[in-house]
Structures are given as C-alpha cells and as structure tokens.
Scaffold this motif. Structure first.
Motif: not given
Length: 203
Positions: A44-62
């Motif tokens: 259950p560690h697979d949810e991407f937080s908006q904060w982290n995505v904003r920092i590194h730009g990696i999305t679930p689709a990637m």
C-alpha cells in the motif's frame, strides 16, 4: 577512490515508496558507469502525493510498467557489488533500501554507506549544505536537482572533490579524516554493532 553514489526519489513519505533510483559508479575518482531506473512502488505504498510529484515530476503513469523493488534490488547488487554506497543524507536513502526490502519480505542487502552531506559539512564553509549548494562548492553545477541520476552524479562529485581536498585516497580514509562514521545496513550492520558494543550489548 572507488564507490557507488545513489539517490532515490519516493512517491510519498513512506520509505517503501521508491519510484526512481540513480546509480553512479566511481573508480579511481572517475565516473565509469551510470544507470537510472524507474520503480513501481508496492501496495500500500504506491499512492503518489502531490507534494512529491511537484518535487520530482514522476507520475504514476511513468512507473506503471516499471519493475518493482524485487527486480531493482537485484540490479543494485549487480551494479554496486561490494562498494560503499554514498548518498546526500544517506540515512534517507539507506532507509529506502531497508524499508523497500522489508515491505516485500526480502532480506536487506549488506551495504556500508557514507553521507556526502556530513562530509560536505566537514569540508566546506557554506551557508547551506543542500545538495545543489554543496555540489557547486565541488565544482559541479547546473544539474537537474531531484532527478535521481543527476543527484547521484552531484553526490559523487562532492565525494571526489572532498577526497582531493583532504588528500586521501579512499572512502575509509575520507570518513576517518572528516570524522564521519560509515553507516551500515543488512547483516553487516549487526556485525558492526557487535564489533562496537560487544556481545553483552545484544543480550
């Protein structure tokens, strides 16, 4: 001066949510190999937080089709071998290895580590020791911060420059002269603890 620099990016605040890793192999003070991998975090560690995505730009689709940690840790072992792993704020990156392995019920791999953040603190006089600032002091600038491979390369540059500045020839000497303790994970951490504290400390 032989080591492997490593940097992780995570999907969220969980140490088991690694979604990207960069590895840079250094031999005799020169970069000889580099690799970057995406990692699919486990439930259950697979949810991407908006904060982290904003920092590194990696999305679930990637990372949707990327191998998980079980595959990537085998690749890490093959790439790094018995090298000391070097990271900026190494406690975080070593924690990712430990927590990602534990989340899948895998044995934690044996690695010693050196923190380039702590080495930088004992080498330079800076207002900040964040990776971009410390890397600039080492003559490595203009890189894409929070790109795992670029961050690993910056980390490697700091260690190589610090070693030259302190006039030492290997990681152990650099740790000694800067008074930065080598960290450890896996069974090697248990052996190091026994060597430091003796058998009575484990009872």
């Amino acid at each position: 001066m032989d080591f492997t620099a490593i940097d992780f990016e995570t999907a969220n605040s969980s140490g088991a949510s690694a979604c990207s890793v960069g590895l840079v192999k250094v031999r005799d003070g020169r970069v000889v190999d580099r690799v970057h991998w995406y990692i699919r975090p486990p439930f259950p560690h697979d949810e991407f937080s908006q904060w982290n995505v904003r920092i590194h730009g990696i999305t679930p689709a990637m990372v949707a089709d990327a191998p998980g940690w079980g595959t990537r840790v085998a690749g890490l072992r093959e790439f790094a071998g018995d090298d000391v792993l070097v990271a900026h704020n190494a406690g975080f990156d070593m924690g990712v290895i430990v927590k990602s392995s534990e989340a899948l019920g895998l044995a934690v791999p044996d690695y010693r580590s050196l923190c380039s953040l702590q080495v930088a603190r004992r080498t330079y006089h800076l207002d900040s020791y964040r990776l971009p600032v410390a890397a600039m002091a080492a003559g490595f600038e203009g890189f894409s911060h929070h790109d795992a491979l670029a961050d690993a390369e910056a980390c490697a540059a700091i260690i190589v420059h610090a070693a030259a500045r302190h006039e030492v020839g290997d990681i152990e000497q650099l740790a000694h002269i800067t008074r930065v303790r080598l960290g450890a994970i896996g069974s090697v951490a248990v052996r190091d603890d026994r060597a430091t504290h003796g058998p009575m400390a484990l009872q």
